[in-house]
Design a protein around this motif. Sequence first.
Motif, PDB file in Angstrom:
ATOM      1  N   VAL A 669       0.839  -1.201   0.000  1.00 47.67           N
ATOM      2  CA  VAL A 669       0.000   0.000   0.000  1.00 47.67           C
ATOM      3  C   VAL A 669       0.874   1.252   0.000  1.00 47.67           C
ATOM      4  CG1 VAL A 669      -1.729   1.301   1.314  1.00 47.67           C
ATOM      5  CG2 VAL A 669      -1.892  -1.195   1.127  1.00 47.67           C
ATOM      6  N   ALA A 698      -7.276  -3.854   2.673  1.00 45.01           N
ATOM      7  CA  ALA A 698      -5.960  -3.203   2.564  1.00 45.01           C
ATOM      8  C   ALA A 698      -5.639  -2.524   3.885  1.00 45.01           C
ATOM      9  CB  ALA A 698      -5.970  -2.195   1.422  1.00 45.01           C
ATOM     10  N   LEU A 710      -7.187   2.467  -4.051  1.00 40.52           N
ATOM     11  CA  LEU A 710      -7.663   1.145  -3.598  1.00 40.52           C
ATOM     12  C   LEU A 710      -9.164   1.001  -3.778  1.00 40.52           C
ATOM     13  CD1 LEU A 710      -5.502   0.888  -0.362  1.00 40.52           C
ATOM     14  CD2 LEU A 710      -5.298  -0.604  -2.362  1.00 40.52           C
ATOM     15  N   VAL A 715     -11.130  -2.716  -3.766  1.00 39.70           N
ATOM     16  CA  VAL A 715     -10.840  -3.309  -2.455  1.00 39.70           C
ATOM     17  C   VAL A 715     -12.102  -3.267  -1.597  1.00 39.70           C
ATOM     18  CG1 VAL A 715      -9.508  -3.036  -0.338  1.00 39.70           C
ATOM     19  CG2 VAL A 715      -8.384  -2.794  -2.542  1.00 39.70           C
TER      20      VAL A 715
END
Length: 743
Positions: A669, A698, A710, A715
């Motif tokens: 990340v 995440a 993300l 995600v």
Amino acid sequence: MPEFSTEAQEPTGAETEGRQRQDEIAQLNQLIETLQQQLARQNRQIGQLEDELVDLRYDQQNDRQRLRLLEEAFQRAPLAQLQLDLQGHIVACNEKAAVFFQRQPEVLERTKLQSLLSRKALHHLLPVLRQLNESPHNPATVIKLLLERQDATPFLLLLAYLPHSDLLLALIQDLSLTAIAEQSDELARFALEQLREGVMITDRNGIILRINHAFSEITGYRAEEVCGHSATLLHSGRQDGSFYDKMWQSLRHHGWWAGELYNRRKNGEIYPQWLQICRIEEPLTRQLFYVGTFSDISDRKQQQQTLDRLAYYDPLTGLPNRCFLEQALRNQLARASSQDASGFCLLFIDLDRFKEVNDRFGHQEGDLVLKEAAQRITACVRDSDLVARIGGDEFVVLLPRLHNRDPLNKVTSQLLKTLQHPFEINDHRHHLGASIGAAFYPQHGQTQEDLLRRADAAMYRAKEAGRNRWRLFDPAEESHFLLLDDHKKFVWRVLEEPERFIHMHFQHIRCGRDAQRLFALEALLRLHQQQQEGINTQDFILAVEKNHLMEPLGEAIFAAICLFARQLDDADIDLPLCVNLSAQQIQNAQMVERLQQIARQQGVQFERCYFEITETAAMDNMARMRDSLGQLRDCGCRILLDDFGTGYASLLQLRDLPIDLIKLDKSFVAGIGKDRASEVVIEAMLAMSRAMQLGVVAEGVEQPHQADWLRAAGVDALQGYLFNRPCDGQTLLKELKSHDLGI
């Protein structure tokens, strides 16, 4: 032709006379027949009378025999007996009665009982005789009187009616001191024979005078074989003259002696016995005697040896255990402390990867590996060296007179080589190896505690260096080892008082599409006083795992999480809680059952929990991991694979694991917007997760652009300092009550 007349003719005189004779003959025959019948009846009656006479003679003979038996029993009775009429006349007496009253039997049988008694006794007897004369005959009557002879000798009199007679049977029990003494002697002889301990009575010179039955059973000697002989014939030769000198000295000064010794049986067998001897002085003649009582303690010695073996030896391998090792170390230190003694070396051996054998193939196979390992270690050292198993897969070797590195290197190399060789057990090949730590006396310690601790610390250094090697303790690392020891002590304090030290913090996990909504809360361990103790949470967890205490700590942490979950329930807040599990916890087959029990005790629904396991831990013993995680999913819980991408899991292994979500490691990340490679890896992981129908979380999201990227990539959930920092339960509870987070 002559003519015949039809008229009756008168009989002639001859005919008449013939008829009379025939009548007389018939009458005679009838009379004879009657007489014969009467004779037959008389013969039968005579036969019956003869039979009755025979029976009568038989009964009379039996009666005479019974009378003889009764008379014989009467005369041979162990108690004095009399037969009296109701006026007290002695009709019959036995020999015991004649002796007791000091009269000849024929004289006694012409005497009244009253004449043999004292005036005091008559006051008791006469009213009883008067009552018997005046009362109806009662065969059940039994009367007991305490009387005395004219010379004041006391006796007990029992009166009862003789069967089918008006005579009385009188039983007499002598109560004089002489009689009681005779009975006591008899009782003493009987008791002596009944004792299970052997008894031997000797004179002052040790000549055997008397033994009991138990003596013969224990030694094999009969009375005629030992009486008159010296007690030295029982000696085994195990005790020297000084032993017996001390024994006789104790007997002369104290009058008794007790102790353990070895003696010899008749068959030559030497056996242990516990012997007690006391000195007795006969009061009249002042002669000295010795009474010895003894018991065969062979079984007791065997049991003691068994107990000693259990106390000082490992039952699995037969090696000395920790207790034996500590005693041997104390003795070695005592010898080594002398000026002319050399030092010694201590090895601490831990088998590498042994836990995998237990977890995968069971403890029975693990035990067989330990037994073979013990044999291999013993074969590598000298006969004078000591090999001990102190627990689990840990062994310690004491090497006397070894005090430099060169011979030590040879011993450890041989040990590593033999333990690295595969263990073939039940058609399985186990590749283990070992990590060995070494410490010298006196360079590395002068107490057994220091030497063991430093050899143990050196062993852990060998493990950290890659296993299957050995390390000598380095004094420069002492501060590090002391710090580890402090950490261990703090771990135990936390386990002893979890309510005082364990304070859980919680961090948001937000929904990916709507960051204002909460997906779950992750529980994170914080410790009260950890700054004062100089230990951070990571080092604390390492210390717990190193000392194999993760299971009790994990249960204490889960109990604290359940307590917060109940507070959420009381506030009508329904949020899943993510609980981190360690590999050590999961290897325990009872883990799920224990966690369920804690949840029930706290009144929390078990299925509201999400359980996290790191990718690295998931690869350790996959079979056990699959079973434990599968049990959690069967209970309705969801499974998260943490730190995904940092381990070495293959897609095949991931496919076999019962997981629901993966958590992208924060290292990936952090590269978003900076490193295209990190973004490509995340995209690949997301594609793989969708293909395997796994959710994605995440973690480590700290910047808005990371969250935006993300979220656009699809995600499912986000976690990081961008949304909140972990905080304690009470602070979080107030926040949840005051803000709308889409719960």
